[in-house]
Design a protein around this motif. Structure first.
Motif, PDB file in Angstrom:
ATOM      1  N   ARG A  88     -78.295  -1.401-112.575  1.00 34.40           N
ATOM      2  CA  ARG A  88     -77.975  -2.399-111.551  1.00 34.40           C
ATOM      3  C   ARG A  88     -76.566  -2.171-111.021  1.00 34.40           C
ATOM      4  N   ALA A  89     -75.641  -1.890-111.921  1.00 33.26           N
ATOM      5  CA  ALA A  89     -74.249  -1.691-111.507  1.00 33.26           C
ATOM      6  C   ALA A  89     -74.129  -0.494-110.576  1.00 33.26           C
ATOM      7  N   ALA A  90     -74.869   0.573-110.886  1.00 32.07           N
ATOM      8  CA  ALA A  90     -74.833   1.755-110.030  1.00 32.07           C
ATOM      9  C   ALA A  90     -75.388   1.423-108.654  1.00 32.07           C
ATOM     10  N   GLN A  91     -76.474   0.648-108.629  1.00 30.20           N
ATOM     11  CA  GLN A  91     -77.059   0.276-107.346  1.00 30.20           C
ATOM     12  C   GLN A  91     -76.096  -0.599-106.536  1.00 30.20           C
ATOM     13  N   GLN A  92     -75.452  -1.547-107.218  1.00 34.12           N
ATOM     14  CA  GLN A  92     -74.495  -2.409-106.523  1.00 34.12           C
ATOM     15  C   GLN A  92     -73.370  -1.600-105.910  1.00 34.12           C
ATOM     16  N   GLU A  93     -72.863  -0.653-106.694  1.00 35.65           N
ATOM     17  CA  GLU A  93     -71.745   0.148-106.210  1.00 35.65           C
ATOM     18  C   GLU A  93     -72.182   1.017-105.041  1.00 35.65           C
ATOM     19  N   THR A  94     -73.397   1.552-105.139  1.00 37.24           N
ATOM     20  CA  THR A  94     -73.907   2.374-104.039  1.00 37.24           C
ATOM     21  C   THR A  94     -74.022   1.541-102.773  1.00 37.24           C
ATOM     22  N   GLU A  95     -74.505   0.326-102.920  1.00 34.10           N
ATOM     23  CA  GLU A  95     -74.646  -0.571-101.779  1.00 34.10           C
ATOM     24  C   GLU A  95     -73.284  -0.899-101.177  1.00 34.10           C
ATOM     25  N   ARG A  96     -72.311  -1.138-102.060  1.00 31.73           N
ATOM     26  CA  ARG A  96     -70.967  -1.436-101.601  1.00 31.73           C
ATOM     27  C   ARG A  96     -70.394  -0.269-100.805  1.00 31.73           C
ATOM     28  N   LEU A  97     -70.606   0.937-101.307  1.00 26.85           N
ATOM     29  CA  LEU A  97     -70.090   2.114-100.624  1.00 26.85           C
ATOM     30  C   LEU A  97     -70.806   2.333 -99.300  1.00 26.85           C
ATOM     31  N   ARG A  98     -72.113   2.055 -99.303  1.00 26.47           N
ATOM     32  CA  ARG A  98     -72.861   2.236 -98.062  1.00 26.47           C
ATOM     33  C   ARG A  98     -72.361   1.281 -96.993  1.00 26.47           C
ATOM     34  N   ALA A  99     -72.139   0.010 -97.391  1.00 27.08           N
ATOM     35  CA  ALA A  99     -71.631  -0.968 -96.430  1.00 27.08           C
ATOM     36  C   ALA A  99     -70.241  -0.567 -95.942  1.00 27.08           C
ATOM     37  N   LEU A 100     -69.428  -0.078 -96.869  1.00 20.43           N
ATOM     38  CA  LEU A 100     -68.085   0.362 -96.499  1.00 20.43           C
ATOM     39  C   LEU A 100     -68.148   1.519 -95.523  1.00 20.43           C
ATOM     40  N   ALA A 101     -69.044   2.479 -95.798  1.00 20.71           N
ATOM     41  CA  ALA A 101     -69.164   3.635 -94.903  1.00 20.71           C
ATOM     42  C   ALA A 101     -69.615   3.191 -93.512  1.00 20.71           C
ATOM     43  N   ALA A 102     -70.532   2.222 -93.469  1.00 25.96           N
ATOM     44  CA  ALA A 102     -71.010   1.741 -92.170  1.00 25.96           C
ATOM     45  C   ALA A 102     -69.865   1.090 -91.387  1.00 25.96           C
ATOM     46  N   ARG A 103     -69.080   0.248 -92.074  1.00 27.66           N
ATOM     47  CA  ARG A 103     -67.944  -0.387 -91.399  1.00 27.66           C
ATOM     48  C   ARG A 103     -66.933   0.660 -90.947  1.00 27.66           C
ATOM     49  N   ALA A 104     -66.714   1.662 -91.787  1.00 29.86           N
ATOM     50  CA  ALA A 104     -65.745   2.712 -91.453  1.00 29.86           C
ATOM     51  C   ALA A 104     -66.191   3.456 -90.208  1.00 29.86           C
ATOM     52  N   GLU A 105     -67.498   3.749 -90.156  1.00 34.22           N
ATOM     53  CA  GLU A 105     -68.009   4.458 -88.980  1.00 34.22           C
ATOM     54  C   GLU A 105     -67.787   3.669 -87.722  1.00 34.22           C
ATOM     55  N   ARG A 106     -68.085   2.352 -87.802  1.00 36.12           N
ATOM     56  CA  ARG A 106     -67.896   1.515 -86.612  1.00 36.12           C
ATOM     57  C   ARG A 106     -66.435   1.511 -86.195  1.00 36.12           C
ATOM     58  N   THR A 107     -65.554   1.413 -87.171  1.00 34.40           N
ATOM     59  CA  THR A 107     -64.123   1.381 -86.857  1.00 34.40           C
ATOM     60  C   THR A 107     -63.682   2.674 -86.189  1.00 34.40           C
ATOM     61  N   LEU A 108     -64.159   3.784 -86.730  1.00 27.77           N
ATOM     62  CA  LEU A 108     -63.728   5.067 -86.184  1.00 27.77           C
ATOM     63  C   LEU A 108     -64.290   5.296 -84.794  1.00 27.77           C
ATOM     64  N   ARG A 109     -65.461   4.679 -84.533  1.00 26.07           N
ATOM     65  CA  ARG A 109     -66.045   4.854 -83.191  1.00 26.07           C
ATOM     66  C   ARG A 109     -65.251   4.101 -82.146  1.00 26.07           C
TER      67      ARG A 109
END
Lengths: 127, 200
Positions: A88-109
């Motif tokens: 569960r912890a691995a999944q949570q962290e993966t989800e957190r990173l995915r959300a972070l990457a999505a926000r980062a992409e939007r910011t960079l765009r």
């Protein structure tokens, strides 16, 4: 020994990588190093000490548990596997990173992040 | 590989193991007892891979980077697994028993070198501080004298050296054997098969 809730565990990148490496199947220490290297495409090569530091913390938090031993070449190899909580912890962290990457992409765009404190609110419109 | 080459390889492996075990002293004794062989195996595997990749021979000593990482990880573990300061103070100053999960830490403490120094240094320090404070305040004591401090220290040293066996035995009896939860814990023999429990 009661495992701590994963939320109380400080998820470092090394711990996360070790969790990922152990997710498919139980591995012994040296194999974890190889799996982490493959996972990161050679970018992260764990030393034995860092690996055991991460394993100790993960075991103490109940995210990883020993999974038997084998004697190879007169040497003891202890296997480790990820627990339910660890999964569960691995999944949570993966989800957190995915959300972070999505926000980062939007910011960079160039999309400005919405919400209080965004520069648009402060700057106001040109007179 | 020639017989001489195999022998040389064997000697290198033994030297490497000796070097690695020296650096592993950064870890607490009980951790070394339970996990030491396992860690050594991984260190040897890593070294063998490095040697094969670099085309060189098996290293005779643990590489500096690994040694530094071992020291860092070992002391980080010691720090993580120690009892919180208020429990530690009660244990040292008042000889209070620690909760069950620190039993292995207690065994390491009592059996470790310099146990008596660890146990008595608090008393010595507070004694010296009290003496200094009293002399500064002009109470009970006629001025501060280094000679008195030295005599106090010497007295403590002599007494502790003479009674160290007694102290270790009584400490082990009180904190481990007579611990209410100690039914399953056997000191030194690795009776608890799982890794040292986390304190937090």
């Amino acid at each position: 020994m009661s495992p701590r809730a994963p939320a109380a565990f400080r998820m470092t990148e090394q711990a996360y990588l070790v969790l990922l490496a152990l997710s498919p199947e139980p591995l012994h220490g040296y194999a974890v190093i190889g799996a982490v290297r493959d996972l990161t495409d050679g970018a992260t090569v764990l030393g034995a000490a860092s690996l055991y530091g991460a394993l100790d913390r993960l075991t103490a938090a109940g995210l990883v548990e020993p999974a038997g031993e084998a004697v190879v070449d007169g040497r003891v190899r202890r296997y480790y596997r990820v627990t339910e909580a660890g999964h569960r912890a691995a999944q949570q962290e993966t989800e957190r990173l995915r959300a972070l990457a999505a926000r980062a992409e939007r910011t960079l765009r160039g999309d400005r992040p919405t919400g209080p404190g965004a520069l648009g609110d402060l700057a106001g419109s040109p007179a | 590989m020639s017989a001489g080459g195999a022998r040389d390889d064997e000697a290198r492996r033994r030297a490497f193991a000796r070097s690695a075990r020296r650096w592993m002293h950064a870890y607490p004794r009980r951790w070394r007892d339970v996990r030491g062989d396992e860690l050594l195996g991984v260190l040897e595997d890593v070294a063998a891979e490095g040697a094969a990749a670099g085309g060189g021979r098996f290293p005779r000593r643990l590489p500096a980077r690994e040694a530094a990482a071992l020291v860092r990880a070992g002391w980080a573990l010691r720090w993580r697994e120690r009892p919180p300061w208020y429990l530690w103070l009660a244990y040292r100053a008042l000889d209070r028993r620690l909760p069950e999960r620190y039993l292995w830490w207690v065994v390491d403490d009592i059996r470790g070198p310099l146990y008596l120094w660890r146990r008595l240094s608090l008393a010595v320090a507070s004694g010296a501080l009290t003496y200094a404070a009293l002399s500064v305040a002009g109470v009970l004591v006629r001025g501060f004298s280094w000679g008195t401090v030295a005599a106090m220290l010497a007295g403590f040293l002599v007494m502790s050296v003479l009674t160290r066996g007694y102290h270790r035995r009584t400490a082990m009896q009180r904190h481990v054997y007579d611990h209410p939860a100690a039914a399953g814990a056997r000191p030194g023999a690795g009776g608890r098969a799982d890794p040292p429990p986390s304190s937090r």
